[in-house]
Enzyme design. Sequence first.
Site, PDB file in Angstrom:
ATOM      1  N   ASP A 255       0.817  -1.216   0.000  1.00 36.05           N
ATOM      2  CA  ASP A 255       0.000   0.000   0.000  1.00 36.05           C
ATOM      3  C   ASP A 255       0.849   1.264   0.000  1.00 36.05           C
ATOM      4  O   ASP A 255       0.687   2.145  -0.844  1.00 36.05           O
ATOM      5  CB  ASP A 255      -0.907   0.028   1.236  1.00 36.05           C
ATOM      6  CG  ASP A 255      -2.091  -0.908   1.135  1.00 36.05           C
ATOM      7  OD1 ASP A 255      -2.425  -1.335   0.015  1.00 36.05           O
ATOM      8  OD2 ASP A 255      -2.690  -1.205   2.190  1.00 36.05           O
TER       9      ASP A 255
ATOM     10  N   TYR B  71      -8.288   5.156  -2.055  1.00 38.05           N
ATOM     11  CA  TYR B  71      -8.413   5.191  -0.597  1.00 38.05           C
ATOM     12  C   TYR B  71      -8.686   6.606  -0.123  1.00 38.05           C
ATOM     13  O   TYR B  71      -8.183   7.577  -0.704  1.00 38.05           O
ATOM     14  CB  TYR B  71      -7.111   4.673   0.031  1.00 38.05           C
ATOM     15  CG  TYR B  71      -7.114   4.671   1.543  1.00 38.05           C
ATOM     16  CD1 TYR B  71      -7.722   3.646   2.257  1.00 38.05           C
ATOM     17  CD2 TYR B  71      -6.510   5.703   2.258  1.00 38.05           C
ATOM     18  CE1 TYR B  71      -7.729   3.629   3.644  1.00 38.05           C
ATOM     19  CE2 TYR B  71      -6.498   5.697   3.646  1.00 38.05           C
ATOM     20  CZ  TYR B  71      -7.113   4.670   4.334  1.00 38.05           C
ATOM     21  OH  TYR B  71      -7.116   4.670   5.697  1.00 38.05           O
TER      22      TYR B  71
END
Length: 234
Positions: A121, A213
């Site tokens: 990530d 996100y």
Amino acid sequence: MSLESLREEVCRANKMLQEYGLVCLHSGNVSGLDRSTGRLVIKPSGVDYETLTPEDLVEVDLITGKVLSGHLRPSVDLPHHLYIYRNMPGVGGIAHAHSDYATAWATVGRPIPLCLTEIADYFGAEIPCAPYVDNEGDNIGQAIIRYRNRAPAILLANHGAFTWGPTAIDAVKLAIALEDVAKKAFLACQLGKPLEIPIEEARKWYDKYHHGYGQIVPPRTPTTVSRGGSGCGA
């Protein structure tokens, strides 16, 4: 961003190093760069985080490396910050720390393997470890540029870690994330060999994190207040 705002942000970013336990005493430093003016501000050498103020930060010219203003000496790591900024055009903030777990990996000269989706990530790849170099001249800066990968972070053997991002706050957030994944990877090694994630899988996680996100905040619509109204939008 005004120079005053940059000073406030970089001061806050430096204090975050201590708040999150990434530094001891007055080690470590953060800088921020305004590319429109070619000026950066950086933590002064040997100043405690508790007493640090925006006015204490040292202003430096990116091209010449000369101090433009400030009553204190800049961090001894200034040459490394300058080298990164000069060779990585998208960088606007740099953090350097000797946090425990990240430095433990650096002490044995090992990269942090791509073994967590959290690493994918934030970093998109393993965290590389550059071999030992001394702190003279541009040696550290050159090692960072030579041994870095796509991750916005690198370990320096026998030393510590550097992280970077669009802003000083971004760089520190990555330093916090780096220490977190360094700890988890270290603990995993006590149980066995960590299972590594294929790089093509890491790209999926990285792309989704960086493009899907968080929240997209719509622009505010001005609220029309009628005469005699409370002045509060619904």
